[in-house]
Design an enzyme around this catalytic site. Structure first.
Site, short mmCIF file in Angstrom:
data_model
loop_
_atom_site.label_atom_id
_atom_site.label_comp_id
_atom_site.label_asym_id
_atom_site.label_seq_id
_atom_site.Cartn_x
_atom_site.Cartn_y
_atom_site.Cartn_z
N HIS A 145 0.78 -1.28 -0.05
CA HIS A 145 0.13 -0.11 0.12
C HIS A 145 0.90 1.08 -0.03
O HIS A 145 2.02 1.20 0.31
CB HIS A 145 -1.11 0.05 1.31
CG HIS A 145 -0.50 -0.08 2.46
ND1 HIS A 145 0.36 1.10 3.17
CD2 HIS A 145 -0.14 -1.01 3.41
CE1 HIS A 145 0.57 0.73 4.23
NE2 HIS A 145 0.58 -0.40 4.50
N CYS A 160 3.99 -4.86 6.40
CA CYS A 160 3.49 -4.52 5.20
C CYS A 160 4.38 -4.04 4.22
O CYS A 160 5.76 -3.72 4.60
CB CYS A 160 2.39 -3.56 5.17
SG CYS A 160 0.78 -4.31 5.60
#
Length: 185
Positions: A145, A160
């Protein structure tokens, strides 16, 4: 016989223009290139390869290189897993259900590493971390992201894969659910 030539400062500046400042403003610092993207949108599917050691991702379409970017992956104790994954979900405007921060009534961050279970002091608010252009890789919450990459080449996330903010929408549009993502050390 020696000859001395006296030159005034304005004359010297005119003679050596490359050595003089163009203005009274301080010199601007060059910005680091965080990504390159030159997708030809030709035949073939996009594949993503992430090198955890270099904190860089490379992107191909049908075997042709189409770009690269810095990434920020998991810090010590919250490592990003290696292996081959597939994008299983895409959400443009997602917020973390695990991580965020606590800010006071003026928007000042008082705890930058909070979870939904962290005690929130009176007058403060828990804010879930935004994860725009979310591309899920695992069932346990690892994905790619848009996010802050404070020091290119260094891990910085909770696990992440953070992508440069201006680049994330381009990758999001180029990949599909099912796109392979290969992560190596």
């Amino acid at each position: 016989m020696k000859l001395a030539i006296l030159v005034s400062l304005p004359v010297l500046a005119a003679l050596l223009p490359s050595c003089t400042p163009l203005s009274d403003q301080p010199a601007m610092r060059a910005e680091r290139v965080m990504y390159e993207w030159h997708d030809d949108y030709g035949p073939g599917k996009v594949k993503v390869n992430i090198d955890l050691g270099e904190q860089r991702a490379t992107y191909t379409r049908g075997g042709r290189p189409i770009g690269w970017s810095y990434v920020a992956t998991g810090i010590e104790g919250r490592r990003t897993p290696s292996g081959t994954f597939r994008i299983s979900e895409k959400i443009v405007d997602k917020y973390s259900n695990r991580y965020g921060w606590i800010e006071d009534e003026f928007g000042n961050v008082v705890n930058g590493d909070a979870t939904p279970g962290t005690r929130v002091p009176p007058g403060c608010t828990y804010v879930a971390a935004p994860m725009p252009y979310w591309m899920r890789l695992t069932d346990w919450g690892i994905g790619m992201h848009a996010g802050l990459i404070p020091e290119p080449g260094e891990p910085a996330s909770h696990g992440c894969i953070r992508l440069p903010k201006p680049f994330a929408p381009m990758l999001f549009e180029a990949v599909d659910v099912g796109t392979p993502v290969h992560i190596t050390h």
